[in-house]
Design an enzyme around this catalytic site. Structure first.
Site, PDB file in Angstrom:
ATOM      1  N   ASP A   1       0.681  -1.332   0.035  1.00 36.59           N
ATOM      2  CA  ASP A   1      -0.058   0.077  -0.083  1.00 36.59           C
ATOM      3  C   ASP A   1       0.793   1.218   0.003  1.00 36.59           C
ATOM      4  O   ASP A   1       1.973   1.250   0.756  1.00 36.59           O
ATOM      5  CB  ASP A   1      -0.657  -0.140   1.250  1.00 36.59           C
TER       6      ASP A   1
ATOM      7  N   TYR B   1       2.462  -9.137   7.776  1.00 32.31           N
ATOM      8  CA  TYR B   1       2.162  -7.986   8.118  1.00 32.31           C
ATOM      9  C   TYR B   1       2.332  -7.522   9.552  1.00 32.31           C
ATOM     10  O   TYR B   1       1.986  -8.671  10.407  1.00 32.31           O
ATOM     11  CB  TYR B   1       0.989  -7.450   7.704  1.00 32.31           C
TER      12      TYR B   1
ATOM     13  N   TYR C   1      -6.301  -9.199   0.989  1.00 33.09           N
ATOM     14  CA  TYR C   1      -6.097  -7.824   1.313  1.00 33.09           C
ATOM     15  C   TYR C   1      -6.204  -7.661   2.949  1.00 33.09           C
ATOM     16  O   TYR C   1      -7.307  -7.988   3.752  1.00 33.09           O
ATOM     17  CB  TYR C   1      -7.504  -6.935   0.609  1.00 33.09           C
TER      18      TYR C   1
END
Ligand SMILES: [Zn+2]
Length: 399
Positions: free
Chosen positions: A232, A293, A361
């Site tokens: 992102d 993440y 996502y």
């Protein structure tokens, strides 16, 4: 049989190249020009003998025909097939090298004129194609020989340049192939997109930051960055992400990659740089690697005990997020969460470390995207959760 064919060819003026090429599969160890010269001598002798033997009985027609063959054979006038293209090929090839584009390896291609194609077909119709070779192959080879003699290497697979002989335009065009550089990057700041942003909303990108010193070193005309996935805009990428940088039409190819890379400013770090190729670009774009993440999550109210519930999220159904649905196909997909670890910060904040399959996502895993991702951290905790900060901390090599 061959003698007859030879005479038939020599009824019209042809050069040694075009004569020899009709017998390219015979008399090995010679190029077409040498083969043509030998055959021409043989033909001249053959005509002499026939003439001598038949002189007394020859009709006027025959006398005329033999006269022609003999003249064509001996004089070698302007070629009726190629119009003298091989002398020009030599000129063009030397001119291409003289222009001194920076290359080491090359490939030659020829675009024939319609006239040349017609002449070649006419010849084949007249004399057959039993031992012949197409003229295109010979032009390519002859040009290649001249350029190799100047110290360049023929490379059909990954040439630095493609040299295109355009017969109707009577010139040689140099197509400079891109340079590909493999590397891995880290993006240490937020707010930078991976590739150039079309609207100009973001002044720079990972691509532009990495490409700048390489553009300067190579004087290329443009660049592309092929990443193994993308993060992102507001996410940092602290894991090393593989990429291939493509520099278009470089004027200089032999550059010191490591030295050039040192000029990349600190917002982006790179490592493991080396020369690459188009096949690696394809591989990198297709590779589906797991990502880990780290995210800071804001919620309404949670306890340490609530966070334990999150381990139930293993597999989820995810519809293309609202925020990207205008530019990506709207579809449902099933994605796997390999593991998820949550740490309590305060009743409104916690952090998660989550390893997922490629293509999941992560922001929507947290928010639920109004039910378009299910289950989600929001649905499991029974309250709206949002991602406040996101970092890619690892791009895994194996699943
Ligand atoms: Zn010719």
């Amino acid at each position: 049989m061959i003698a007859e064919k030879l005479c038939k060819i020599l009824e019209k003026p042809v050069c040694d190249h075009c004569l020899g090429r009709q017998f390219a599969q015979l008399l090995h160890g010679y190029d077409n020009k040498e083969r043509g010269r030998i055959l021409r001598t043989v033909a001249a002798m053959f005509v002499d003998i026939t003439e001598y033997e038949n002189r007394m009985y020859m009709s006027n027609f025959h006398a005329f025909r033999f006269h022609n063959i003999k003249n064509a054979a001996v004089k070698n006038k302007k070629c009726d097939v190629c119009g003298g293209i091989f002398r020009e090929t030599e000129k063009w090839s030397e001119r291409a090298v003289r222009k001194k584009p920076d290359f080491r390896t090359f490939l030659v291609g020829t675009k024939l004129s319609s006239e040349l194609i017609r002449k070649e077909e006419e010849m084949w119709e007249r004399v057959g194609i039993d031992y012949c070779e197409p003229i295109k192959a010979e032009i390519n080879r002859e040009a290649g020989k001249i350029i190799e003699k100047k110290g360049y290497a023929f490379d059909p697979k990954r040439p630095d340049v493609n040299l295109i002989i355009d017969v109707s335009k009577r010139k040689i065009k140099i197509e400079v192939n891109p340079i590909f550089i493999y590397g891995e990057y880290q993006k240490l700041v937020r707010g930078i997109p991976q590739t150039k942003w079309p609207s100009g909303k973001y002044k720079t990108s990972v691509e532009q930051i990495i490409a700048k010193p390489f553009m300067k070193a190579t004087s290329g005309s443009g660049h592309k960055l092929h990443g193994c996935g993308r993060e992102d805009i507001n996410a940092r990428c602290l894991g090393w992400r593989p990429f291939v940088l493509e520099i278009l039409q470089p004027k200089k190819r032999a550059i010191d990659i490591k030295k050039t890379a040192k000029k990349i400013p600190g917002k982006v770090r790179v490592r493991n740089l080396r020369l690459s190729n188009i096949e690696e670009v394809r591989r990198i774009k297709e590779e589906r690697r797991d990502k880990t993440y780290h995210a800071v999550v804001r919620c309404e109210h949670i306890t340490r005990k609530d966070l334990k519930k999150l381990s139930v999220i293993k597999e989820l159904r995810q519809r293309t997020p609202t925020r990207v649905s205008h530019r990506r196909a709207d579809l449902w997909r099933t994605r796997t969460v390999r593991h998820i670890k949550a740490s309590y910060i305060n009743k409104k904040t916690f952090v998660i470390e989550v390893r997922t399959e490629a293509g999941l996502y992560i922001k929507e895993l947290i928010s639920g995207d109004n039910g378009r991702t299910n289950p989600s951290i929001s649905s499991v905790l029974g309250q709206p959760c949002t991602c406040k900060e996101l970092d890619v901390i690892r791009i895994h090599t194996k699943k």
